[in-house]
Motif scaffolding. Structure first.
Motif, short mmCIF file in Angstrom:
data_model
loop_
_atom_site.label_atom_id
_atom_site.label_comp_id
_atom_site.label_asym_id
_atom_site.label_seq_id
_atom_site.Cartn_x
_atom_site.Cartn_y
_atom_site.Cartn_z
N GLU A 98 -1.65 14.00 -6.31
CA GLU A 98 -1.58 15.42 -5.95
C GLU A 98 -0.75 15.68 -4.70
O GLU A 98 -0.46 16.82 -4.37
N ILE A 99 -0.40 14.60 -3.97
CA ILE A 99 0.32 14.75 -2.70
C ILE A 99 1.52 13.81 -2.71
O ILE A 99 1.35 12.61 -2.96
N PRO A 100 2.72 14.30 -2.45
CA PRO A 100 3.92 13.45 -2.57
C PRO A 100 4.14 12.51 -1.37
O PRO A 100 5.25 12.39 -0.87
N VAL A 101 3.08 11.87 -0.90
CA VAL A 101 3.16 10.94 0.23
C VAL A 101 2.30 9.74 -0.14
O VAL A 101 1.25 9.88 -0.77
N ASN A 102 2.74 8.54 0.26
CA ASN A 102 1.97 7.34 -0.07
C ASN A 102 0.63 7.32 0.66
O ASN A 102 0.47 7.97 1.71
N ILE A 103 -0.33 6.59 0.11
CA ILE A 103 -1.69 6.62 0.65
C ILE A 103 -1.80 5.98 2.03
O ILE A 103 -2.69 6.34 2.80
N TYR A 104 -0.90 5.06 2.37
CA TYR A 104 -0.95 4.46 3.70
C TYR A 104 -0.58 5.49 4.76
O TYR A 104 -1.29 5.67 5.75
N ASP A 105 0.54 6.21 4.54
CA ASP A 105 0.97 7.20 5.53
C ASP A 105 0.04 8.43 5.54
O ASP A 105 -0.02 9.14 6.54
N LEU A 106 -0.68 8.66 4.43
CA LEU A 106 -1.67 9.73 4.43
C LEU A 106 -2.88 9.37 5.30
O LEU A 106 -3.65 10.24 5.67
N GLY A 107 -3.02 8.08 5.62
CA GLY A 107 -4.16 7.64 6.43
C GLY A 107 -5.38 7.30 5.58
O GLY A 107 -6.49 7.22 6.10
N LEU A 108 -5.18 7.07 4.29
CA LEU A 108 -6.30 6.77 3.40
C LEU A 108 -6.72 5.30 3.46
O LEU A 108 -7.81 4.95 3.05
N CYS A 145 0.83 -1.21 0.00
CA CYS A 145 0.00 0.00 0.00
C CYS A 145 0.87 1.26 0.00
O CYS A 145 0.48 2.29 -0.56
N ARG A 146 2.04 1.17 0.61
CA ARG A 146 2.95 2.32 0.64
C ARG A 146 3.58 2.62 -0.72
O ARG A 146 4.24 3.63 -0.88
N THR A 147 3.37 1.74 -1.71
CA THR A 147 3.88 2.01 -3.06
C THR A 147 2.88 2.80 -3.89
O THR A 147 3.18 3.18 -5.02
N VAL A 148 1.67 3.03 -3.34
CA VAL A 148 0.62 3.76 -4.07
C VAL A 148 0.58 5.19 -3.56
O VAL A 148 0.54 5.42 -2.35
N TYR A 149 0.60 6.13 -4.48
CA TYR A 149 0.63 7.55 -4.12
C TYR A 149 -0.58 8.28 -4.67
O TYR A 149 -1.05 7.99 -5.77
N ASP A 150 -1.08 9.24 -3.89
CA ASP A 150 -2.06 10.19 -4.38
C ASP A 150 -1.30 11.10 -5.34
O ASP A 150 -0.29 11.68 -4.95
#
Length: 120
Positions: free
Chosen positions: A38-48, A31-36
């Motif tokens: 518009e935001i330079p952070v992976n979706i797991y650490d974004l809390g998505l 999941c940490r390999t997937v990025y939003d």
């Protein structure tokens, strides 16, 4: 599979993840390999990623959200998550569910994400 449940006040709760399952950490890393975009952070650490539920047959059910319901990649991001998780050794199948309850907030980001985005 479990869905988000409601507490007495009617506020949606996030269903627990299968953190003790042997595949859990590998799925988190995928999941940490997937990025939003518009935001330079992976979706797991974004809390998505709200929930990673793994049953005894290694079928994975991911419940996720977006930073905003009108996100331009809303239709694509669940597929990106499934494409990242499905090829992992031991994973039988992946189902990704989108939810907007509870609504995502910046308080759901990891400390790493806050630091990356300059909020710390």
């Amino acid at each position: 599979m479990t869905e988000a449940t409601e507490n007495l006040e009617g506020t949606a709760l996030i269903a627990p993840s299968s953190t003790e399952h042997p595949l859990y950490d590998t799925i988190v890393e995928a999941c940490r390999t997937v990025y939003d975009p518009e935001i330079p952070v992976n979706i797991y650490d974004l809390g998505l990623i709200y929930t990673i539920d793994i049953n005894d047959e290694n079928e994975v059910h991911v419940i996720m959200t977006l930073t905003a319901p009108g996100c331009p990649v809303a239709g694509e991001m669940p597929g990106w998550v499934a494409d990242a998780v499905e090829p992992l050794p031991g994973v039988k199948q992946v189902d990704v569910e989108m939810t907007f309850e509870p609504q995502w907030g910046m308080d759901m980001m990891s400390d790493e994400a806050r630091l990356e985005l300059g909020f710390m």
